[in-house]
Every structure is written in C-alpha cells, then in structure tokens.
Design an enzyme around this catalytic site. Structure first.
Site, mmCIF file in Angstrom:
data_model
loop_
_atom_site.group_PDB
_atom_site.id
_atom_site.type_symbol
_atom_site.label_atom_id
_atom_site.label_comp_id
_atom_site.label_asym_id
_atom_site.label_seq_id
_atom_site.Cartn_x
_atom_site.Cartn_y
_atom_site.Cartn_z
ATOM 1 N N ASP A 29 -25.066 -32.143 18.154
ATOM 2 C CA ASP A 29 -25.284 -30.807 18.705
ATOM 3 C C ASP A 29 -26.673 -30.318 18.272
ATOM 4 O O ASP A 29 -27.082 -30.496 17.125
ATOM 5 C CB ASP A 29 -24.202 -29.837 18.217
ATOM 6 C CG ASP A 29 -24.173 -28.550 19.038
ATOM 7 O OD1 ASP A 29 -23.188 -28.333 19.764
ATOM 8 O OD2 ASP A 29 -25.149 -27.768 18.945
ATOM 9 N N ILE A 30 -27.388 -29.721 19.203
ATOM 10 C CA ILE A 30 -28.766 -29.279 18.939
ATOM 11 C C ILE A 30 -28.800 -28.089 17.978
ATOM 12 O O ILE A 30 -29.841 -27.825 17.357
ATOM 13 C CB ILE A 30 -29.459 -28.933 20.278
ATOM 14 C CG1 ILE A 30 -30.976 -29.025 20.162
ATOM 15 C CG2 ILE A 30 -29.035 -27.567 20.801
ATOM 16 C CD1 ILE A 30 -31.691 -28.977 21.506
ATOM 17 N N GLY A 91 -15.556 -19.024 24.904
ATOM 18 C CA GLY A 91 -16.915 -19.166 24.397
ATOM 19 C C GLY A 91 -17.657 -20.372 24.930
ATOM 20 O O GLY A 91 -18.645 -20.812 24.338
ATOM 21 N N GLN A 92 -17.198 -20.919 26.057
ATOM 22 C CA GLN A 92 -17.869 -22.088 26.638
ATOM 23 C C GLN A 92 -19.210 -21.667 27.235
ATOM 24 O O GLN A 92 -19.286 -20.711 28.007
ATOM 25 C CB GLN A 92 -16.986 -22.710 27.726
ATOM 26 C CG GLN A 92 -17.564 -23.998 28.306
ATOM 27 C CD GLN A 92 -16.625 -24.664 29.301
ATOM 28 O OE1 GLN A 92 -15.559 -24.134 29.633
ATOM 29 N NE2 GLN A 92 -17.017 -25.822 29.784
ATOM 30 N N HIS A 98 -16.604 -30.829 26.873
ATOM 31 C CA HIS A 98 -17.097 -31.477 25.657
ATOM 32 C C HIS A 98 -16.188 -31.112 24.502
ATOM 33 O O HIS A 98 -15.650 -30.004 24.442
ATOM 34 C CB HIS A 98 -18.539 -31.069 25.347
ATOM 35 C CG HIS A 98 -18.785 -29.590 25.390
ATOM 36 N ND1 HIS A 98 -18.922 -28.894 26.572
ATOM 37 C CD2 HIS A 98 -18.897 -28.675 24.395
ATOM 38 C CE1 HIS A 98 -19.128 -27.614 26.307
ATOM 39 N NE2 HIS A 98 -19.104 -27.446 24.987
ATOM 40 N N HIS A 100 -16.228 -30.587 20.484
ATOM 41 C CA HIS A 100 -17.033 -30.437 19.276
ATOM 42 C C HIS A 100 -16.303 -31.142 18.135
ATOM 43 O O HIS A 100 -15.119 -30.873 17.893
ATOM 44 C CB HIS A 100 -17.168 -28.966 18.879
ATOM 45 C CG HIS A 100 -17.927 -28.102 19.835
ATOM 46 N ND1 HIS A 100 -19.240 -27.728 19.630
ATOM 47 C CD2 HIS A 100 -17.560 -27.510 20.991
ATOM 48 C CE1 HIS A 100 -19.641 -26.937 20.613
ATOM 49 N NE2 HIS A 100 -18.633 -26.781 21.458
HETATM 50 P P1 AMP Z 1 -19.992 -24.603 24.089
HETATM 51 O O1 AMP Z 1 -20.521 -23.269 23.617
HETATM 52 O O2 AMP Z 1 -18.662 -24.961 23.558
HETATM 53 O O3 AMP Z 1 -20.092 -24.719 25.601
HETATM 54 O O4 AMP Z 1 -20.949 -25.689 23.444
HETATM 55 C C1 AMP Z 1 -22.178 -26.062 23.968
HETATM 56 C C2 AMP Z 1 -22.920 -26.709 22.844
HETATM 57 O O5 AMP Z 1 -23.996 -27.443 23.395
HETATM 58 C C3 AMP Z 1 -23.537 -25.727 21.848
HETATM 59 O O6 AMP Z 1 -23.001 -25.975 20.550
HETATM 60 C C4 AMP Z 1 -25.031 -26.027 21.908
HETATM 61 O O7 AMP Z 1 -25.651 -25.966 20.648
HETATM 62 C C5 AMP Z 1 -25.045 -27.432 22.472
HETATM 63 N N1 AMP Z 1 -26.238 -27.825 23.198
HETATM 64 C C6 AMP Z 1 -26.898 -27.115 24.148
HETATM 65 N N2 AMP Z 1 -27.950 -27.824 24.607
HETATM 66 C C7 AMP Z 1 -27.942 -28.999 23.948
HETATM 67 C C8 AMP Z 1 -28.779 -30.164 23.967
HETATM 68 N N3 AMP Z 1 -29.859 -30.256 24.785
HETATM 69 N N4 AMP Z 1 -28.494 -31.176 23.130
HETATM 70 C C9 AMP Z 1 -27.437 -31.087 22.303
HETATM 71 N N5 AMP Z 1 -26.605 -30.033 22.234
HETATM 72 C C10 AMP Z 1 -26.860 -29.003 23.042
#
Ligand code: AMP
Ligand code: ZN
Length: 112
Positions: A29-30, A91-92, A98, A100
């Site tokens: 995760d970024i 909170g998506q 995906h 986590h």
């Molecule tokens: P959610 O809020 O459950 O939809 O999670 C989306 C996740 O994607 C968040 O934790 C972000 O930090 C992560 N995210 C967004 N862009 C990227 C990216 N380019 N590479 C890796 N993780 C990302």
C-alpha cells in the site's frame, strides 16, 4: 476502463510484486497504516465486494489463500488483520476489490 488497480494489475503502473500468479497480485500500500500493509487484488476487475458474483467464488477463495501466502512470507507470526472496505460507508476509495493485509503491530478493536 479508467481503474487504478486494473492499471497496476496490467503492469501499466509499476509496483513491487509481493505475490503474483495468473489471477491475483499483491503489492505494498502506498500509504501504509501498519509496518506491513499489503493490498491483494484480483487481476479481473470486480468493483467491490458487494459486486462479487457466484461465478467469482473460486477466484475469491484463491484471493483469500493468496493473502495467507503473503502473510506467511512476511512472517506475521503474531497475527494480522484483513480488511475489505466496501462502498461509501465502508470507506472504499478505489473501486476495484482489494483485501488489505495489515500486520506488524497490535490492532485496535473496534475499528474506526
Ligand atoms: P480503500 O480505501 O479500502 O479503497 O483502499 C485503497 C488503498 O489503496 C488505500 O490504502 C491507498 O493508500 C491505496 N493506494 C492508492 N493508490 C495506490 C497506489 N498507486 N499504489 C499502492 N496503493 C495505493
Ligand atoms: Zn479495476
């Protein structure tokens, strides 16, 4: 389709591959919320957990197993937490299913 995680799955946006096979991909995760914070996605676009179909059950099981492979590789022997944020109330923020994988510290309950 303009989907961030489809672009990551296709390689159009490069990420570190922590686990990959023909159906799923795991990458960091970024914006990590724990010492280990990995996202595991199906390469096939499923917009959310709520949109998963009966035809996807084999893929969903494989996805869950793949998360375990990453957890074992990361040696999260103290345990870990899996989260699937779903829809606005969940909170998506990225509309591609995906999981986590969070670990490396004790988690709190209940979550926020
Ligand atoms: P959610 O809020 O459950 O939809 O999670 C989306 C996740 O994607 C968040 O934790 C972000 O930090 C992560 N995210 C967004 N862009 C990227 C990216 N380019 N590479 C890796 N993780 C990302
Ligand atoms: Zn997608």
């Amino acid at each position: 389709m303009d989907c961030l995680f489809c672009k990551i799955a296709s390689g159009a946006i490069p990420v570190e591959h922590l686990y990959e096979d023909e159906r799923v991909l795991a990458f960091p995760d970024i914006n990590p919320q724990a010492p280990t914070h990995v996202l595991v996605i199906p390469k096939q676009h499923i917009s959310s957990h709520a949109e998963a179909a009966a035809a996807d059950t084999d893929l969903l099981g494989h996805l869950l197993w793949a998360v375990g492979e990453v957890a074992r590789a990361k040696k999260l022997d103290g345990g870990y937490r899996l989260v699937i944020n779903t829809g606005p109330d969940g909170g998506q923020t990225v509309d591609h299913l995906h999981i986590h994988l969070l670990g490396g510290r004790a988690m709190h309950w209940p979550p926020g």
